[in-house]
Design a protein around this motif. Structure first.
Motif, PDB file in Angstrom:
ATOM      1  N   THR A 160       0.836  -1.212   0.000  1.00 39.75           N
ATOM      2  CA  THR A 160       0.000   0.000   0.000  1.00 39.75           C
ATOM      3  C   THR A 160       0.865   1.255   0.000  1.00 39.75           C
ATOM      4  O   THR A 160       0.369   2.353   0.169  1.00 39.75           O
ATOM      5  N   LEU A 161       2.194   1.085  -0.161  1.00 38.18           N
ATOM      6  CA  LEU A 161       3.091   2.247  -0.114  1.00 38.18           C
ATOM      7  C   LEU A 161       3.187   2.909  -1.474  1.00 38.18           C
ATOM      8  O   LEU A 161       3.373   2.238  -2.487  1.00 38.18           O
ATOM      9  N   HIS A 210       0.805   6.591   1.619  1.00 36.24           N
ATOM     10  CA  HIS A 210       0.130   5.341   1.269  1.00 36.24           C
ATOM     11  C   HIS A 210      -0.770   5.566   0.065  1.00 36.24           C
ATOM     12  O   HIS A 210      -1.257   6.664  -0.176  1.00 36.24           O
ATOM     13  N   LYS A 211      -0.958   4.475  -0.691  1.00 35.95           N
ATOM     14  CA  LYS A 211      -1.836   4.577  -1.862  1.00 35.95           C
ATOM     15  C   LYS A 211      -3.245   4.903  -1.380  1.00 35.95           C
ATOM     16  O   LYS A 211      -3.654   4.494  -0.297  1.00 35.95           O
ATOM     17  N   ARG A 212      -3.933   5.637  -2.215  1.00 38.43           N
ATOM     18  CA  ARG A 212      -5.310   5.991  -1.902  1.00 38.43           C
ATOM     19  C   ARG A 212      -6.137   4.713  -1.908  1.00 38.43           C
ATOM     20  O   ARG A 212      -6.022   3.905  -2.827  1.00 38.43           O
ATOM     21  N   ILE A 213      -6.876   4.462  -0.821  1.00 36.35           N
ATOM     22  CA  ILE A 213      -7.738   3.268  -0.803  1.00 36.35           C
ATOM     23  C   ILE A 213      -9.171   3.773  -0.880  1.00 36.35           C
ATOM     24  O   ILE A 213      -9.638   4.445   0.035  1.00 36.35           O
ATOM     25  N   GLN A 271      -6.196  10.179   0.234  1.00 34.25           N
ATOM     26  CA  GLN A 271      -4.832   9.632   0.383  1.00 34.25           C
ATOM     27  C   GLN A 271      -4.290   9.979   1.773  1.00 34.25           C
ATOM     28  O   GLN A 271      -4.548  11.041   2.324  1.00 34.25           O
ATOM     29  N   ARG A 272      -3.536   9.052   2.351  1.00 37.86           N
ATOM     30  CA  ARG A 272      -2.972   9.227   3.698  1.00 37.86           C
ATOM     31  C   ARG A 272      -1.456   9.252   3.671  1.00 37.86           C
ATOM     32  O   ARG A 272      -0.828   8.646   2.792  1.00 37.86           O
ATOM     33  N   CYS A 317      -2.158  15.160   1.684  1.00 44.08           N
ATOM     34  CA  CYS A 317      -2.624  13.921   2.305  1.00 44.08           C
ATOM     35  C   CYS A 317      -3.222  14.201   3.681  1.00 44.08           C
ATOM     36  O   CYS A 317      -2.880  15.192   4.321  1.00 44.08           O
ATOM     37  N   VAL A 318      -4.050  13.268   4.117  1.00 43.43           N
ATOM     38  CA  VAL A 318      -4.542  13.299   5.499  1.00 43.43           C
ATOM     39  C   VAL A 318      -3.499  12.548   6.328  1.00 43.43           C
ATOM     40  O   VAL A 318      -3.111  11.430   5.965  1.00 43.43           O
TER      41      VAL A 318
END
Ligand SMILES: O=S(=O)(CCO)c1ccc(-c2ccc(C3CCCC3)c([C@@H]3C[C@@H]3c3ccccn3)c2)cc1
Length: 238
Positions: free
Chosen positions: A86-87, A107-110, A115-116, A158-159
Motif C-alpha cells: 500500500t506504499l 500510502h496509496k489511496r484506498i 490519500q494518507r 494527504c490526510v
C-alpha cells in the motif's frame, strides 16, 4: 546518539508497547475477526471522536525464521517496497541511530478514503525474555507517530494518520536429539503484531472496517512469506 531529543520518548513507548504485545490476547475483550492457518487476527471496536481506531492484535506462528530476521526485514527501509503493497512513497527522514529511524510514508489511496501519509519513528530492539528458559532474546520493532516542522500535518495533499505499531517476535528452538547443528527446521517464530491507526480524517466506519479486514491479513501474510523467501538459503541470524 542516545542524546537525541526523541530517545526518552522512544525508550518509554517501546517499553510500553513490548509489554502490551507480551500480554497476547488473554487481556481485554479481543474479537477474532480473521483466521488463516496459524495466523489469528483480533480487534477491538473503538471510536475516537466518531473516528474508527480499532486496535488490532495479530498472532502468527512462522516456522523456519528467527525473531531477529523478522524484525530486520520489517525495520530496514531497503526491503519495504518489496512487501508493503500500500506504499506509494517512503523516505527515511532522519537516522537517529543504527536501530532508530524516522520514516515519512505516503500510502496509496484506498477507495473511498482520501490519500494518507504517516510520519513515525521506528526502533528495533531486543530483550532477554525473563521467563524463557532457553534464554533466547525477544526481538521487536516499534513504530510510533511523531511530528517534525518539515512535515506539517496539514499539507493540503494527504490526510496524516497517527499510528502505534509493534512487531514482537519470540524465537522457539527445538535442538535436534542427535546433537547436530540447529537447522531452520528446528526454529519457530511466534509473532504478535499490534497496531492502532487513527485515520486522521473521517472515514465511514463500515468502509474503514472493510479496509482493515482486507488489508491486515494480506499485509501480514505477504510480509511473513517475504521473510521466509529472503532467509531460506541464508545462514540463521539468531
Ligand atoms: O506496520 S506498519 O508500520 C508497516 C510500515 O508501513 C503500518 C501499517 C499500517 C499502516 C496504515 C496506514 C494507513 C491506513 C489507512 C487509514 C485510512 C486509509 C488507509 C491503514 C489501514 C489499516 C489499513 C492497512 C493495513 C495494513 C496495510 C495497509 N493498510 C494502515 C501504516 C503503517
Amino acid at each position: 546518539l542516545t542524546s537525541h531529543p526523541l530517545w526518552a520518548d522512544i525508550r518509554k513507548v517501546t517499553k510500553e508497547q513490548m509489554h502490551y504485545a507480551s500480554l497476547g490476547v488473554g487481556e481485554g475483550a479481543w474479537q477474532l475477526f480473521a483466521e488463516e492457518g496459524d495466523m489469528k487476527m483480533y480487534r477491538r471496536e473503538e471510536e475516537l471522536n466518531g473516528l474508527v481506531i480499532d486496535p488490532l492484535k495479530a498472532c502468527h506462528i512462522v516456522k523456519g525464521v528467527t525473531g531477529r530476521e523478522m524484525c530486520h526485514y520489517f525495520f530496514s527501509p531497503q526491503y519495504r517496497k518489496d512487501w508493503e503493497t500500500t506504499l506509494e512513497q517512503m523516505t527515511v527522514v532522519e537516522k537517529i541511530s543504527d536501530d532508530a529511524l524516522i520514516f515519512h510514508q505516503v500510502h496509496k489511496r484506498i477507495w473511498p478514503t482520501a490519500q494518507r501519509d504517516a510520519l513515525f519513528w521506528s526502533h528495533m530492539t531486543h530483550i532477554t525474555d525473563p521467563n524463557d528458559h532457553d534464554a533466547h532474546d525477544i526481538w521487536a520493532v516499534v513504530n510510533n507517530s511523531t511530528q517534525l516542522p518539515k512535515f506539517p500535518t496539514k499539507n493540503g495533499k494527504c490526510v496524516r494518520v497517527t499510528l502505534t505499531v509493534c512487531l514482537y517476535c519470540q524465537t522457539l528452538i527445538t535442538p535436534p536429539k542427535d546433537g547436530t547443528a540447529v537447522s531452520r527446521d528446528d526454529i519457530t517464530c511466534k509473532i504478535t503484531y499490534c497496531s492502532v491507526v487513527n485515520p486522521g480524517g473521517w472515514v465511514p466506519a463500515s468502509a474503514l472496517r472493510a479496509v482493515y479486514k482486507r488489508e491486515y491479513p494480506k499485509f501480514l501474510k505477504r510480509f511473513t512469506a517475504y521473510v521466509l523467501s529472503q532467509t531460506k538459503n541464508e545462514p540463521i541470524l539468531f
